[in-house]
Scaffold this motif. Sequence first.
Motif, PDB file in Angstrom:
ATOM      1  N   ALA A 192      62.630  26.733  21.803  1.00  0.00           N
ATOM      2  CA  ALA A 192      62.741  27.554  23.512  1.00  0.00           C
ATOM      3  C   ALA A 192      63.443  27.556  24.523  1.00  0.00           C
ATOM      4  O   ALA A 192      62.169  26.431  24.664  1.00  0.00           O
ATOM      5  CB  ALA A 192      61.745  29.329  22.535  1.00  0.00           C
ATOM      6  N   LEU A 193      63.333  27.690  25.521  1.00  0.00           N
ATOM      7  CA  LEU A 193      62.964  27.975  27.362  1.00  0.00           C
ATOM      8  C   LEU A 193      62.114  29.381  27.281  1.00  0.00           C
ATOM      9  O   LEU A 193      62.202  30.214  26.516  1.00  0.00           O
ATOM     10  CB  LEU A 193      64.191  28.310  27.140  1.00  0.00           C
ATOM     11  CG  LEU A 193      65.323  26.373  27.662  1.00  0.00           C
ATOM     12  CD1 LEU A 193      66.730  26.766  27.718  1.00  0.00           C
ATOM     13  CD2 LEU A 193      63.886  25.977  27.918  1.00  0.00           C
ATOM     14  N   PRO A 194      61.851  29.570  28.494  1.00  0.00           N
ATOM     15  CA  PRO A 194      61.487  31.086  28.015  1.00  0.00           C
ATOM     16  C   PRO A 194      63.054  31.856  28.595  1.00  0.00           C
ATOM     17  O   PRO A 194      61.556  33.323  28.502  1.00  0.00           O
ATOM     18  CB  PRO A 194      61.173  30.429  30.404  1.00  0.00           C
ATOM     19  CG  PRO A 194      59.906  28.960  30.547  1.00  0.00           C
ATOM     20  CD  PRO A 194      61.531  28.738  28.959  1.00  0.00           C
ATOM     21  N   VAL A 195      63.353  31.899  29.077  1.00  0.00           N
ATOM     22  CA  VAL A 195      64.364  32.971  28.750  1.00  0.00           C
ATOM     23  C   VAL A 195      64.537  33.503  27.789  1.00  0.00           C
ATOM     24  O   VAL A 195      65.136  34.467  27.279  1.00  0.00           O
ATOM     25  CB  VAL A 195      65.704  32.161  29.539  1.00  0.00           C
ATOM     26  CG1 VAL A 195      65.457  31.897  31.015  1.00  0.00           C
ATOM     27  CG2 VAL A 195      66.104  31.211  28.770  1.00  0.00           C
ATOM     28  N   ASP A 196      64.112  32.984  26.729  1.00  0.00           N
ATOM     29  CA  ASP A 196      64.061  33.471  25.361  1.00  0.00           C
ATOM     30  C   ASP A 196      63.234  34.085  24.986  1.00  0.00           C
ATOM     31  O   ASP A 196      63.654  35.382  24.246  1.00  0.00           O
ATOM     32  CB  ASP A 196      64.352  31.719  24.868  1.00  0.00           C
ATOM     33  CG  ASP A 196      65.658  30.938  24.610  1.00  0.00           C
ATOM     34  OD1 ASP A 196      66.642  31.366  24.962  1.00  0.00           O
ATOM     35  OD2 ASP A 196      65.196  30.127  24.641  1.00  0.00           O
ATOM     36  N   LEU A 197      62.713  34.151  25.284  1.00  0.00           N
ATOM     37  CA  LEU A 197      61.020  34.844  25.059  1.00  0.00           C
ATOM     38  C   LEU A 197      60.276  36.653  25.544  1.00  0.00           C
ATOM     39  O   LEU A 197      59.891  37.181  24.797  1.00  0.00           O
ATOM     40  CB  LEU A 197      59.429  34.080  25.334  1.00  0.00           C
ATOM     41  CG  LEU A 197      59.825  32.512  24.677  1.00  0.00           C
ATOM     42  CD1 LEU A 197      58.689  31.752  24.820  1.00  0.00           C
ATOM     43  CD2 LEU A 197      59.983  33.149  22.980  1.00  0.00           C
ATOM     44  N   GLY A 198      61.289  36.383  26.834  1.00  0.00           N
ATOM     45  CA  GLY A 198      61.181  37.825  27.269  1.00  0.00           C
ATOM     46  C   GLY A 198      62.009  38.450  28.761  1.00  0.00           C
ATOM     47  O   GLY A 198      62.797  37.238  29.364  1.00  0.00           O
ATOM     48  N   PRO A 199      61.832  39.434  29.659  1.00  0.00           N
ATOM     49  CA  PRO A 199      62.608  38.929  30.735  1.00  0.00           C
ATOM     50  C   PRO A 199      62.121  38.201  31.629  1.00  0.00           C
ATOM     51  O   PRO A 199      60.772  38.239  31.706  1.00  0.00           O
ATOM     52  CB  PRO A 199      62.147  40.467  30.838  1.00  0.00           C
ATOM     53  CG  PRO A 199      60.905  40.980  29.594  1.00  0.00           C
ATOM     54  CD  PRO A 199      61.040  40.749  28.869  1.00  0.00           C
ATOM     55  N   PRO A 245      50.182  27.898  30.269  1.00  0.00           N
ATOM     56  CA  PRO A 245      51.020  27.400  29.441  1.00  0.00           C
ATOM     57  C   PRO A 245      51.197  27.843  27.660  1.00  0.00           C
ATOM     58  O   PRO A 245      49.778  28.471  27.114  1.00  0.00           O
ATOM     59  CB  PRO A 245      50.851  25.713  29.089  1.00  0.00           C
ATOM     60  CG  PRO A 245      49.807  25.407  30.623  1.00  0.00           C
ATOM     61  CD  PRO A 245      49.295  26.726  30.836  1.00  0.00           C
ATOM     62  N   LEU A 246      51.777  27.857  27.576  1.00  0.00           N
ATOM     63  CA  LEU A 246      52.065  28.547  25.705  1.00  0.00           C
ATOM     64  C   LEU A 246      52.230  27.792  25.045  1.00  0.00           C
ATOM     65  O   LEU A 246      53.149  27.207  25.171  1.00  0.00           O
ATOM     66  CB  LEU A 246      53.393  29.729  25.863  1.00  0.00           C
ATOM     67  CG  LEU A 246      52.569  31.072  25.919  1.00  0.00           C
ATOM     68  CD1 LEU A 246      54.791  31.598  25.392  1.00  0.00           C
ATOM     69  CD2 LEU A 246      51.827  32.041  25.430  1.00  0.00           C
ATOM     70  N   THR A 247      51.120  27.263  23.934  1.00  0.00           N
ATOM     71  CA  THR A 247      50.815  26.708  23.532  1.00  0.00           C
ATOM     72  C   THR A 247      51.775  26.701  22.054  1.00  0.00           C
ATOM     73  O   THR A 247      51.303  25.918  20.904  1.00  0.00           O
ATOM     74  CB  THR A 247      49.697  25.548  23.843  1.00  0.00           C
ATOM     75  OG1 THR A 247      48.542  26.884  22.802  1.00  0.00           O
ATOM     76  CG2 THR A 247      49.005  25.366  24.872  1.00  0.00           C
ATOM     77  N   ASP A 248      51.903  27.758  21.487  1.00  0.00           N
ATOM     78  CA  ASP A 248      51.596  27.966  20.308  1.00  0.00           C
ATOM     79  C   ASP A 248      53.663  28.327  19.994  1.00  0.00           C
ATOM     80  O   ASP A 248      54.342  29.057  19.463  1.00  0.00           O
ATOM     81  CB  ASP A 248      51.194  28.954  19.700  1.00  0.00           C
ATOM     82  CG  ASP A 248      51.952  30.436  20.832  1.00  0.00           C
ATOM     83  OD1 ASP A 248      52.232  30.456  21.508  1.00  0.00           O
ATOM     84  OD2 ASP A 248      51.457  31.425  20.180  1.00  0.00           O
ATOM     85  N   VAL A 249      54.432  27.809  22.028  1.00  0.00           N
ATOM     86  CA  VAL A 249      55.647  27.576  21.286  1.00  0.00           C
ATOM     87  C   VAL A 249      56.548  26.392  20.484  1.00  0.00           C
ATOM     88  O   VAL A 249      55.969  25.697  21.443  1.00  0.00           O
ATOM     89  CB  VAL A 249      56.148  28.505  22.440  1.00  0.00           C
ATOM     90  CG1 VAL A 249      57.971  28.575  22.352  1.00  0.00           C
ATOM     91  CG2 VAL A 249      56.103  30.072  22.429  1.00  0.00           C
ATOM     92  N   ALA A 250      57.357  26.148  20.370  1.00  0.00           N
ATOM     93  CA  ALA A 250      57.605  24.875  20.182  1.00  0.00           C
ATOM     94  C   ALA A 250      59.064  24.987  21.284  1.00  0.00           C
ATOM     95  O   ALA A 250      59.842  25.634  21.396  1.00  0.00           O
ATOM     96  CB  ALA A 250      58.317  24.846  18.985  1.00  0.00           C
TER      97      ALA A 250
END
Length: 353
Positions: A115-122, A133-138
Amino acid sequence: MSLLGNLLCTGCDRPGRAESSVMGDLLHSDDLARARDGDDTAFTRLVEPLRRELHAHCYRMLGSTHDAEDALQDALVRAWRGLPGFTGRGTLRSWLYTVATRTCLDTARSRGRRALPVDLGPSSTHAVLGDTPLTDVAWLEPFAEQPGAAYEQRETVELAFVAAVQHLPANQRAALLLFEVLGFSAAEIAEVMDTSTASVNSALQRARRVVAERVPVPSQQRTLRMIGDARLREVVTGYATALERGDAEALVALLTEDVTWSMPPLPHWYRGLDAVVDFATRVPLSTCGSWRHVPVTANGQAAVAAYLRGDTAVEHTAWAINVLTLRGDRIAEVTSFIGAAHFAAFGLPTALP
């Protein structure tokens, strides 16, 4: 041999094109026979010319340079062990792609999509200070340029395309890449994926629709050709210089009105000139420290490797690979892949004076 070399060689005592092809086939067959008998050196000679393109295929499938390398190594081990079962009905290249695709499917099913940050939220409207950093995201990772890669190969590792195919289920992703990028037929893909041709055609239809919605036109390759090398150098140099001098006005002059800036693995991202300028002036242009930049190519796109020196440091250390997506001759997206671990794939040092 170059065109000039061929012209100079007219009349020389050298094999013709057909003769060279026959000689190559004989050497290939000899190595194949040796490899089947357990000669690992012969196997290496067979697969080495295909290693870069197989790695690129694994990257498209997995969205990660590191996962792609692991998958490729696993695939080559599988191929080595399964070589006695290679009947020679198709080409060795096609068979290796089959093995690599099946290996990537196993990995994709167990690890999920990148994922990219744009996939996770506004997007955020103002700078988020102290973002962690979010460490639980691939996270999606950048892809180092392959010297000599063809126009079409560069298009299919562009950031937008790789990010788009990550939104597909693994089987649709594999079908699309095998069909559109590698030229496999639907029947061949069905054999690779142990399914029916009808299922493959259905998967392709759905995959094309998703990707078409997410990949902008024109491609970055076409954009870069339209603006030319001289203007591209101006944009890249201008971006790096603006960061190094803390010059917000010079940076703004390079950006589109709807520019975005994201920084995986940081979750917050920014859309629009006001939000991006607020972030840039409050963080990289003022509070981070001293920047140095090295131009590179990532995902077939313009990019710069950013090195940062803090107030008490004595050298600039690897910080991020900034991939620039252009619309016309302006920057429409900055994707800063933060992390020194990305630099090795680009052949870059981890520190500069």
